[in-house]
Design a protein around this motif. Structure first.
Motif, PDB file in Angstrom:
ATOM      1  N   SER A 252       6.444   2.702  -3.044  1.00 30.18           N
ATOM      2  CA  SER A 252       6.387   3.801  -4.062  1.00 30.18           C
ATOM      3  C   SER A 252       7.006   3.020  -5.597  1.00 30.18           C
ATOM      4  O   SER A 252       7.129   3.739  -6.362  1.00 30.18           O
ATOM      5  N   SER A 253       7.428   1.727  -5.219  1.00 29.24           N
ATOM      6  CA  SER A 253       7.940   1.374  -6.759  1.00 29.24           C
ATOM      7  C   SER A 253       9.270   1.622  -7.248  1.00 29.24           C
ATOM      8  O   SER A 253       9.613   1.702  -8.288  1.00 29.24           O
ATOM      9  N   CYS A 254       9.993   2.502  -6.045  1.00 31.29           N
ATOM     10  CA  CYS A 254      11.136   3.214  -6.531  1.00 31.29           C
ATOM     11  C   CYS A 254      12.342   1.990  -6.814  1.00 31.29           C
ATOM     12  O   CYS A 254      13.105   2.421  -7.871  1.00 31.29           O
ATOM     13  N   GLY A 255      12.317   0.834  -6.420  1.00 32.12           N
ATOM     14  CA  GLY A 255      13.145  -0.127  -6.881  1.00 32.12           C
ATOM     15  C   GLY A 255      14.650   0.074  -5.936  1.00 32.12           C
ATOM     16  O   GLY A 255      15.356  -0.761  -6.681  1.00 32.12           O
TER      17      GLY A 255
ATOM     18  N   GLY B 261       0.822  -1.177  -0.062  1.00 29.27           N
ATOM     19  CA  GLY B 261      -0.040  -0.036  -0.082  1.00 29.27           C
ATOM     20  C   GLY B 261       0.888   1.149  -0.008  1.00 29.27           C
ATOM     21  O   GLY B 261       0.505   2.262  -0.641  1.00 29.27           O
ATOM     22  N   ILE B 262       2.017   1.338   0.637  1.00 37.69           N
ATOM     23  CA  ILE B 262       2.892   2.459   0.751  1.00 37.69           C
ATOM     24  C   ILE B 262       4.075   2.359  -0.087  1.00 37.69           C
ATOM     25  O   ILE B 262       4.989   3.454  -0.132  1.00 37.69           O
TER      26      ILE B 262
ATOM     27  N   TYR C 295       8.173  11.665  -4.096  1.00 38.57           N
ATOM     28  CA  TYR C 295       7.106  10.858  -4.797  1.00 38.57           C
ATOM     29  C   TYR C 295       6.326   9.939  -3.917  1.00 38.57           C
ATOM     30  O   TYR C 295       5.315   9.307  -4.446  1.00 38.57           O
ATOM     31  N   CYS C 296       6.698   9.590  -2.699  1.00 39.87           N
ATOM     32  CA  CYS C 296       6.145   8.490  -2.092  1.00 39.87           C
ATOM     33  C   CYS C 296       4.667   8.659  -1.777  1.00 39.87           C
ATOM     34  O   CYS C 296       4.308   9.696  -1.446  1.00 39.87           O
ATOM     35  N   PRO C 297       3.947   7.567  -1.793  1.00 39.36           N
ATOM     36  CA  PRO C 297       2.624   7.529  -1.497  1.00 39.36           C
ATOM     37  C   PRO C 297       2.369   8.197  -0.158  1.00 39.36           C
ATOM     38  O   PRO C 297       1.564   8.782   0.200  1.00 39.36           O
ATOM     39  N   THR C 298       3.240   7.800   0.753  1.00 40.26           N
ATOM     40  CA  THR C 298       3.117   8.171   2.095  1.00 40.26           C
ATOM     41  C   THR C 298       4.498   8.697   2.478  1.00 40.26           C
ATOM     42  O   THR C 298       5.284   7.782   2.653  1.00 40.26           O
TER      43      THR C 298
ATOM     44  N   HIS D 126      17.202  11.516   1.938  1.00 41.26           N
ATOM     45  CA  HIS D 126      16.357  10.507   0.967  1.00 41.26           C
ATOM     46  C   HIS D 126      16.866  10.995  -0.382  1.00 41.26           C
ATOM     47  O   HIS D 126      16.617  10.394  -1.273  1.00 41.26           O
TER      48      HIS D 126
ATOM     49  N   GLU E  16      13.807   5.065 -11.389  1.00 39.86           N
ATOM     50  CA  GLU E  16      13.166   4.747 -10.283  1.00 39.86           C
ATOM     51  C   GLU E  16      11.562   4.150 -10.634  1.00 39.86           C
ATOM     52  O   GLU E  16      10.699   4.232  -9.579  1.00 39.86           O
ATOM     53  N   ASN E  17      11.368   3.845 -11.742  1.00 44.52           N
ATOM     54  CA  ASN E  17      10.119   3.319 -12.069  1.00 44.52           C
ATOM     55  C   ASN E  17       8.866   4.411 -11.902  1.00 44.52           C
ATOM     56  O   ASN E  17       7.810   3.783 -11.571  1.00 44.52           O
ATOM     57  N   LYS E  18       9.092   5.423 -12.200  1.00 42.92           N
ATOM     58  CA  LYS E  18       7.880   6.569 -11.957  1.00 42.92           C
ATOM     59  C   LYS E  18       7.219   6.670 -13.239  1.00 42.92           C
ATOM     60  O   LYS E  18       6.156   7.152 -13.253  1.00 42.92           O
TER      61      LYS E  18
ATOM     62  N   PHE F 139       7.286   9.953   5.037  1.00 46.48           N
ATOM     63  CA  PHE F 139       7.698   9.561   6.302  1.00 46.48           C
ATOM     64  C   PHE F 139       7.151  10.601   7.359  1.00 46.48           C
ATOM     65  O   PHE F 139       6.848  10.364   8.426  1.00 46.48           O
TER      66      PHE F 139
ATOM     67  N   ARG G  40      12.724   4.590   1.578  1.00 45.99           N
ATOM     68  CA  ARG G  40      12.203   6.136   1.847  1.00 45.99           C
ATOM     69  C   ARG G  40      10.637   5.851   2.265  1.00 45.99           C
ATOM     70  O   ARG G  40      10.414   6.851   2.994  1.00 45.99           O
ATOM     71  N   SER G  41       9.945   5.185   1.790  1.00 42.23           N
ATOM     72  CA  SER G  41       8.520   5.243   1.963  1.00 42.23           C
ATOM     73  C   SER G  41       8.377   4.455   3.368  1.00 42.23           C
ATOM     74  O   SER G  41       7.193   4.636   3.835  1.00 42.23           O
TER      75      SER G  41
END
Lengths: 66, 1085, 315
Positions: B1016-1019, B1013-1014, C219-222, C252, C89-91, C224, B1060-1061
């Motif tokens: 970010s797929s940054c890899g 859910g959180i 760009y993190c969904p949530t 970060h 980073e797959n964005k 920190f 990071r997320s």
């Protein structure tokens, strides 16, 4: 200030430094009792957030070893 | 049991105990100078005086020898008691004003100057020494005289014949009146040397009861029967008084145990060569001439100098150190060891570099050598950096004599440089790089077992069965097989295990027992109910930390439902009672405050499992190794620290959750990639141990590089043995050979690989549990020395081909030149190809055999005929082969002139140019890896700068990868001769079988998990994980989010802290758990 | 500049007309002078709204994360580097993008303009390297080079590092720029001086997170800072919490920051947020020879592990 003692929090890798700290005991080496050890599975686990949290909790120094 | 009052509190003791003993048990401190646990009390010092109320009147008694009785009332801390003690201390201070322990006591009692006349004595007549001497069964000393004349001495004050110089008296003397140094000075009739510590190479002493070294397994003390006084006099047994669990039994006898085994592996190792016989090196006479093993101890943090680099004579920091190579190796004159010990060059370089790193000043390190032999993986690179970056000086010279410089502790050395100049130089310390030799006991063992040895007293083996001895069923590995370094010894020991595995495969799993499983209680959602068990560890913890205090402190912490303290938490009975308590008190979390989780966590986790709790609901507080043992002079601080550590552990354990260890079937099929000699050996070993094996070879036939080789260094015919092996493989119905086949895709992971094999356009998918990479390497085609321009200039492999073809022209030649290091040990290919020196010398000898009059020249940089290959080098010199050294800056030249080959080089002794007309020039060309980048990617393993595969651990894991289920052998690992390739093939099979034989793999509970859910797929996790555990989810609602394969995850947490997320959690070391420890810090006392 | 915008409009219009992209991300005129705002153009006809001048400092890569459409994007040197980072980073996928590269000579820091005037700026017009600025009561012609954002004046990647179309000829890159004079100054401070420096630096912070929101890396969904389980950072204006936020955000961005200056540009309190990120950017260069966003083939150094990674920092 003369009797001020720093509080040090150390984050030790379980495979090396934590084992080394154990070995220091086995070898009966002595060092000041100002250290509190948090065992982590690898220094790769160490997050800057932990260091900041420890400082925030009143630690005077943070020692990461691994 | 007797109950009485101590300082107003009810206490209990056994009948016959004295007040002091009971007080100690209850943590009440009574000072004493003359009491010793193992000796009868004597009430000599009187400081232990306490107040006794017997129901009618008060009196003062000595606690050490006053027996307890029912109903008595004892006070240790009253004003009158203190007054009395103060007076005694004052009197003692007057008698012994300079004794530290008395001065300390005086300080405690606030006495600055005694009111009595000061004397200059340092004996307080406590009588500990005399009682101890008596205990030893000797009575060599006693208290003589009366009143003011009383003193400790021998009868008639003459040196006693009774005295054994055991030093027991000194060990108990509280004042220093008797000391080991004084005994040593005054004793003339007996040897007063310390018992030399074997581990510290005799650089310091050890006790008769000792743990051989800190990391010894088992870490249990042993009694040295040869020096223990009990075995001389029947007395002593002091140790038994200190052992809390009565573990010491002096009556134990040696037992003969008979075992019925199917096979034997010999790993008796070596002994370092003793250079005492080299009187010209003054080793036995001069403390600053030491062996490399002694130097290792000086560099070690656990050694006699705690890692401080000092020389032994005067404990001064040396400014200049020299190493002498080949002491006890490559030497027939002095020691009869004509072999090379293989490891000394590398360890000398390592010691020099570490010494330079230890020294905080500019330390001058010089290594005197004959040939620098850094033929192991990455060794040449280390040699180069030692020379170029660390500034270690390398001098090619064999030094004859070491002369002490009169009036100093220094050492003078005369040597001849390569240019022939005589030099004199002074060093502070000289380290002898001693070789390896087989001990006489081991030679005797070999005789008993009836196995053949070589002329160097190593086990005789064949190149094709490198770990088999001459007697069937007996195998060998390690230095007894020949001088070798750690990685090679590890390879050989795995190979020996594989050999035994092949032999005894039918017996596998015939002696296993099923374990009873206790059903696990579900605690999810329950409020934590924590049990805290504080260990006394005999006196190891309780002697410093106030254990009852810590226990009571723990009881008040949140969620703690039960506390207790144990004498030894790890003992069998405590384990059982702990499990009972967990059950009866319904505990769902456990903290043990004891030693270290590194040794004892599994034991306590087992107890949890036996009590029906998930083993991850557990945490240890390390109050011994990291507390009582290191703060023994600060009991209060140590107790505070113990409380903090317990509080941190309690707050963490409250957040622990039961974790699952998933089980996964291991596909029982193996795949070996590469059909060379190591791959074939691995396949044969795997099939021999009962596993279906796919052997994949990209060429049209099996054999690999071995097809090009003529003979081994031992003179065995390679083609004959290769044919037997190939035939074996082809006949074996468990091995499926895939020729002309390559891998085009690999999916899956340990235990469950799915590999696509492609052969002439046909694809086939094979499922397998493990993979062995044995893709080999190839000989370099040189682009120098006019190679390819004349058929008389060829590579070593091409010369082998001519031998195999029995080329008649070889015999007719007048002169042959071998040029070494062609393409090796140069900036673009810095490694040594390991085999070429032996290969060229072998071929030179073969030519000499054909035509003894042929002039043969070997142009070399360092001859690296390691181990017993050295004999070949010697033989070649004796046969008249001429060895000429060249330097990489001044390579030889090969010219073609009017049909003639002219080789030009510079003679290293004369410094003059030399011209050789050659009929044959053999280039010892490098071994070049195939740089299998795609394969590396398929199996998620890595290649190093040289294109060689990177093994799991350079020393301890040479035949496997960090990625589970993938193994490595042969030239793909590093250039090596046939016998080492075969050994590694077996080793890879052995390592693979340890996995296959388990049939299932268990994941650890301590693994990372993602929260998609959180994420970010940054890899970052996918990229950063060294074990390739994270990947992107394919399909489903969380497509593209990271997920972690718990089978591959090693639980290091790298991904967790890189995320990071905050989407990744490390179970067992999760953020909230570590934070809870950090937050618990703040309440520090 | 005029030539630029004509070309941008031409390319964008064509892309939309040919259906190569579903939209173009660019700039249109904002409601205030020197404040061009990002816009999404979905119809070819609307490309007339696009503008380009030295007030296009916002990093448009920020609008790409997680988008599914085919996108044309107008990108300066720093924007392209962040697009690269986004791809790594797959964005966003490279094949979703048509990058219209714009060689850049630096963007104006509007604060440097407004501080020269007492009253509010009403109009600013750019002409031949000068800016004619009008306020309520004054008018002045200023040199553009004096008004550049700090990061632009030390920029060494003014040209797009990745592009499909170019809006103009490539410009000459600045050479011999001392990129890290300010970082070295802080590095040279004593512990006490550093403490005071950062204390003063962060004192005005109101925890509005504008720096984070403007940063294409965040760009993190949530984030920190928004988490409460665990609570990484307190939510208050306590200096400790503010510091924790800035320190961690900087970490970060380590090895990923392109020094595009968006954070500083967005900060309503004028805090030089780059003081943190630049130190880490410098370290990435010193230790790993790394500049972020230069290649879609390589991941940032802190995402990878190599046995020969420098470890001189381990004492």
């Amino acid at each position: 200030m003369s009797d001020w003692e720093p509080k040090i929090v150390s984050f030790l890798c379980t495979w090396c430094s934590y084992g080394a700290a154990d070995l220091a005991g086995v070898s009966r080496m002595e060092y000041p009792a100002n250290i509190r050890v948090v065992r982590i599975p690898c220094t790769g686990r160490m997050s800057p957030k932990f260091a900041l949290a420890a400082l925030r909790e009143g630690a005077d120094g943070v020692w990461v070893s691994g | 049991m007797i109950t009485f009052n101590l300082n107003g509190k009810k206490v209990q003791g056994e009948e016959g105990q004295y007040i002091l003993q009971v007080a100690e048990k209850y943590g009440v401190n009574i000072p004493t100078l003359c009491h010793h646990k193992a000796l009868d009390p004597a009430a000599m010092c009187r400081i232990c005086t306490v107040e006794l109320f017997d129901g009618r009147r008060r009196r003062y008694v000595t606690a050490c020898n006053y027996p307890i009785w029912e109903g008595m009332e004892v006070f240790t801390d009253t004003e009158t008691v203190h007054q009395g003690r103060k007076l005694i201390v004052e009197l003692l201070l007057a008698r012994c004003p300079e004794v530290p322990v008395i001065k300390e006591l005086a300080d405690q009692y606030g006495i600055e100057e005694p009111r009595f006349m000061k004397e200059e004595d340092d004996c307080i007549l406590c009588g500990l020494c005399t009682r101890m001497c008596e205990k030893m069964g000797n009575n060599a000393i006693s208290l003589t005289g009366r009143g003011v004349d009383m003193k400790v001495t021998t009868p008639f004050e003459v040196q006693s014949d009774m005295c054994m110089a055991c030093g027991a008296c000194a060990s108990v003397c509280p004042t220093g009146h008797i000391s080991l140094a004084k005994i040593r000075e005054s004793m003339t009739t007996r040897d007063t040397k310390l018992i030399a510590s074997e581990y510290d190479m005799g650089l310091q002493g050890r006790k008769p009861v000792y743990v051989p070294y800190a990391q010894a397994v088992p870490n249990t003390p042993a009694i040295d029967r040869d020096v223990c006084i009990h075995f001389k006099t029947d007395g002593c047994k002091v140790c038994t008084a200190f052992c809390g669990v009565d573990a010491i039994d002096h009556s134990m006898q040696d037992e003969t145990i008979e075992l019925n085994v199917g096979s034997i592996i010999l790993t008796p190792g070596f002994q370092p060569f003793d250079p005492s016989s080299f009187d010209n090196y003054n080793y036995a006479q001069h403390p600053n001439v030491i062996t490399a093993m002694e130097f290792e101890r000086i560099l070690s943090a656990s050694g006699p100098t705690e890692g401080h680099l000092v020389r032994m004579s005067d404990h001064k920091e040396p400014k200049k150190i020299a190493w002498f190579q080949c002491v006890g190796s490559r030497d027939m004159n002095k020691c009869d060891h004509s072999y090379c010990s293989s490891v000394c060059c590398m360890y000398a370089i390592k010691e020099a570099v570490i010494a330079k790193e230890h020294a905080e000043y500019d330390l001058d390190c010089t290594i005197f050598y004959m040939d620098m032999r850094t033929h192991g993986k990455d060794f040449e690179r280390f040699y180069n950096s030692a020379r170029d970056e660390h500034g270690v000086r390398f001098l090619r010279s064999r030094v004859h004599t070491i002369d002490p410089v009169p009036g100093t502790e220094d050492l003078e050395v005369r040597y001849v440089t390569e240019q022939g100049d005589a030099e004199t130089e002074t060093f502070d310390m000289i380290v002898l790089s001693v070789g390896l030799e087989t001990s006489p006991e081991t030679i005797e063992l070999a005789g008993k077992l009836g196995i053949e040895l070589t002329e160097g007293n190593f086990v005789k083996t064949s190149s094709f069965t490198p770990v088999a001895t001459s007697r069937e069923g007996i195998f060998v590995s390690g230095a007894f097989q020949g001088p070798r370094d750690i990685p090679q010894a590890v390879v050989d020991s795995s190979a020996a295990a594989a050999s035994v595995g092949e032999m005894l495969s039918p017996a596998r799993n015939t002696q296993t027992k099923e374990k009873e499983v206790v059903p696990e209680i579900n605690v999810v959602g329950d409020r934590p109910r924590i049990g805290v068990f504080v260990c006394r560890c005999g006196i190891n913890i309780a002697g410093v930390v106030n254990v009852p205090d810590v226990r009571d402190y723990a009881a008040a912490l949140p969620y703690v439902e039960y506390v207790n303290d144990n004498l030894y938490s790890c003992s069998q009975d405590t384990q059982e009672s702990m499990a009972d308590i967990i059950k009866s008190k319904n505990l769902n979390r456990v903290v043990v405050a004891a030693c270290t989780p590194k040794t004892h966590e599994p034991l306590f986790q087992e107890t949890l499992i036996n009590a029906g709790l998930n083993k991850y609901l557990f945490e240890m507080a390390n109050i011994r190794n990291q507390d009582s043992w290191v703060h023994k002079n600060n009991p209060d601080l140590a107790t505070d620290k113990a409380k903090d550590l317990v509080r941190m552990a309690v707050s963490k354990v409250a957040l622990m959750q039961p974790l699952e260890e998933a089980e996964l079937n291991v596909n029982q099929t193996a795949m070996v990639i590469g059909g060379g000699i190591s791959g074939m050996t691995a396949a044969r070993s795997l099939s021999g141990q009962g596993y279906e094996t796919h052997l994949v070879e990209r060429d049209a036939m099996l054999g690999g590089q071995a097809l090009n080789l003529f003979k081994t260094a031992k003179g065995e015919d390679v083609q004959k043995a290769l044919a037997v092996l190939t035939d074996d493989i082809q006949q074996n119905d468990k091995i499926h050979v895939h020729l002309n086949t390559t891998l085009t895709g690999v999916e899956g992971f340990v235990g469950n690989f799915k590999t696509t094999l492609s052969s002439n356009g046909d694809d086939q998918t094979v499922e397998h549990g493990i993979a062995v990479i044995a893709t080999g390497a190839a000989g370099l085609q040189p682009d120098e020395y006019n190679y390819g321009k004349d058929e008389r200039i060829l590579t070593s492999l091409e010369l082998d081909r001519r031998f195999m073809d029995k080329d008649p022209s070889l015999k007719e030649m007048d002169s042959a030149v071998f040029i070494q290091c062609v393409g090796s040990r140069q900036p673009d290919r810095p490694y040594c190809s390991r085999v070429c020196c032996t290969h060229s010398i072998d071929n030179a000898l073969e030519l000499k055999k054909m035509n003894p009059d042929m002039n043969i020249y070997v142009l070399y940089r360092d001859i690296r005929t390691y181990g017993e290959r050295e004999y070949l080098y010697k033989k070649a010199r004796e046969a008249g082969v001429i060895f000429m050294q060249y330097s990489v800056e001044q390579k030889p030249m090969v010219e073609l002139k009017k049909g003639k080959i002219i080789v030009r080089t510079v003679d290293h002794v004369l410094g003059r140019p030399v011209e050789i007309e050659a009929d044959l020039v053999t280039l010892a060309s490098a071994i070049v890896p195939n740089r299998e980048e795609q394969l590396a990617q398929f199996f998620k393993v890595s290649l190093n700068e040289d294109g060689l595969f990177v093994e799991k651990h350079a020393k301890l894991g040479p035949s496997e990868f960090a990625t589970d289920g993938v193994f490595l052998c042969g030239l793909a690992h590093y250039p090596k001769p046939i016998e080492e390739s075969i050994a590694q093939g077996q080793a890879a099979a052995s390592r693979a079988v340890t996995l296959l034989a388990q049939e299932t793999v268990h994941t650890s509970g301590t693994v990372a998990k993602t929260n998609p859910g959180i994420c970010s797929s940054c890899g970052v996790c996918v990229s950063v994980c060294p074990y390739s555990a994270p990947s992107f989810t394919e399909g489903g609602p969380f497509a593209g989010k990271a997920e972690i394969n718990s089978v591959l995850c090693k639980g290091c947490g790298l991904c967790v802290s890189s995320c990071r997320s905050g989407a990744i959690h490390l179970q067992g070391f999760d953020n909230d758990q570590i934070f809870s420890q950090i937050f618990a810090l703040n309440e520090a006392v | 500049m005029l030539a630029y915008i004509d070309k941008i409009k031409e390319i964008s219009g064509k892309l939309l007309k040919d259906g190569k992209v579903d939209m173009v991300i660019g700039f249109r005129k904002g409601s205030m002078p020197m404040m061009n705002e990002p816009c999404f153009v979905r119809e070819a006809a609307d490309v007339q709204n696009l503008v380009w001048d030295s007030n296009c400092g916002i990093n448009l890569a920020n609008y790409l994360a997680g988008r599914k459409e085919k996108i044309g994007i107008i990108a300066k040197g720093c924007d392209t580097r962040n697009i690269v980072t986004h791809i790594v980073e797959n964005k966003i996928k490279r094949d979703q993008l048509t990058i219209i590269g714009v060689p850049c000579k630096g963007m104006i820091d509007r604060r440097k303009v407004s501080e020269r005037f007492e009253k509010e700026i009403i109009e600013a017009e750019e002409k031949n390297g000068s800016v004619i600025v009008k306020s309520a009561d004054a008018e002045d012609t200023l040199k553009k080079e004096d008004l550049l954002q700090d990061n632009c004046s030390i920029c060494i990647h003014r040209n797009p590092v990745i592009y499909d179309e170019l809006a103009a000829d490539l410009v000459e890159e600045q050479k011999d720029v001392d990129r890290y004079a300010d970082v070295r100054k802080i590095e040279a401070m004593s512990a006490g001086e550093k403490w005071r420096y950062f204390e003063d630096l962060l004192a005005p912070c109101i925890r509005c997170y504008a720096c984070r929101n403007a940063c294409p890396l965040c760009y993190c969904p949530t984030c920190f800072v928004d988490e409460s389980q665990p609570q990484w950072v307190g939510k208050t204006l306590d200096p400790v919490d503010s510091r924790t936020f800035h320190f961690l955000r900087a970490y970060h961005c380590a090895g990923r920051c392109t020094d595009c200056g968006s954070c500083v540009r967005a900060c309503p309190m004028g805090i030089d947020v780059r003081a943190f990120t630049k130190k880490l950017e410098k370290d990435a260069l010193d230790l790993f020879g790394w500049e972020a966003g230069m290649s879609v083939e390589e991941r940032p150094p802190l995402d990878t592990f190599k046995p020969d990674d420098p470890e001189a920092f381990i004492k």
